[in-house]
Design an enzyme around this catalytic site. Structure first.
Site, mmCIF file in Angstrom:
data_model
loop_
_atom_site.group_PDB
_atom_site.id
_atom_site.type_symbol
_atom_site.label_atom_id
_atom_site.label_comp_id
_atom_site.label_asym_id
_atom_site.label_seq_id
_atom_site.Cartn_x
_atom_site.Cartn_y
_atom_site.Cartn_z
ATOM 1 N N HIS A 146 0.263 -30.814 28.784
ATOM 2 C CA HIS A 146 -0.055 -31.123 27.426
ATOM 3 C C HIS A 146 0.853 -31.255 26.417
ATOM 4 C CE1 HIS A 146 -2.165 -27.536 26.929
ATOM 5 N NE2 HIS A 146 -1.139 -28.016 25.579
ATOM 6 N N ARG A 162 -0.373 -30.526 15.520
ATOM 7 C CA ARG A 162 -0.813 -29.902 14.867
ATOM 8 C C ARG A 162 -1.493 -31.148 13.619
ATOM 9 N NH1 ARG A 162 2.654 -25.975 15.242
ATOM 10 N NH2 ARG A 162 2.006 -24.189 15.847
ATOM 11 N N GLU A 199 -3.027 -33.075 22.717
ATOM 12 C CA GLU A 199 -4.115 -31.794 22.532
ATOM 13 C C GLU A 199 -3.729 -31.858 21.059
ATOM 14 O OE1 GLU A 199 -3.775 -27.495 21.785
ATOM 15 O OE2 GLU A 199 -3.001 -27.396 23.314
ATOM 16 N N ASN A 238 -6.077 -26.346 13.099
ATOM 17 C CA ASN A 238 -6.209 -24.862 12.022
ATOM 18 C C ASN A 238 -7.164 -25.237 10.619
ATOM 19 O OD1 ASN A 238 -4.515 -23.576 14.128
ATOM 20 N ND2 ASN A 238 -2.608 -25.284 13.024
ATOM 21 N N HIS A 265 8.853 -38.204 19.664
ATOM 22 C CA HIS A 265 8.281 -38.785 19.149
ATOM 23 C C HIS A 265 7.319 -38.791 21.153
ATOM 24 C CE1 HIS A 265 11.113 -41.333 21.820
ATOM 25 N NE2 HIS A 265 10.025 -41.809 22.531
ATOM 26 N N GLU A 313 6.101 -44.128 20.528
ATOM 27 C CA GLU A 313 6.573 -45.555 21.392
ATOM 28 C C GLU A 313 5.800 -46.508 21.924
ATOM 29 O OE1 GLU A 313 10.679 -46.449 23.830
ATOM 30 O OE2 GLU A 313 9.290 -44.183 23.559
#
Length: 139
Positions: free
Chosen positions: A5, A9, A55, A59, A74, A117
């Protein structure tokens, strides 16, 4: 070796899920809440490649500035109809930073400024309003 993956964030889970799931059509594969670490991990995948996940890491309560995300590069997704995909994202209020003037490639940014993209599966003939639409901002 097996690719698993890419992690990004996010500041707002709902805004990110709206973009990636409602906008791009990714599906939530699983979610993990970690009370001790005060974070949430949400794994998304495109229907055509369920093993290649994105993912989203949230936080809890963080005020960290993640910057403009230009250092990341990207994400890229192949789409069946780049014009329909861009029109759908635009109707949801997202800016198409690099319109698909050539019927093949476009760029849009997520709510957390991650560049995405979009690549047409094959090529479509140039089509208005995209063919004459200028670039907007950065991607």
């Amino acid at each position: 070796m097996k690719y698993l993956h890419t992690m990004i964030r996010v500041r707002d889970v709902d805004a990110s899920l709206r973009f990636f799931c409602e906008g791009l059509g990714l599906k939530e594969m699983r979610r993990m809440e970690n009370d001790a670490g005060k974070f949430t991990l949400i794994f998304l995948a495109a229907p055509g490649s369920p093993d290649a996940e994105v993912e989203l890491t949230y936080n809890w309560g963080s005020t960290e500035d993640y910057g403009s995300a230009r250092n990341f590069g990207h994400l890229a997704f192949q789409v069946d109809d780049i014009y329909a995909t861009c029109a759908h994202l635009q109707s949801m209020g997202y800016t198409i930073n690099r319109p698909p003037r050539d019927g093949h490639m476009a760029f849009v940014r997520s709510p957390d400024l991650v560049s995405v993209e979009l690549l047409q599966d094959g090529h479509l003939p140039p089509q208005e309003p995209w063919a004459s639409m200028p670039n907007t901002g950065v991607w």
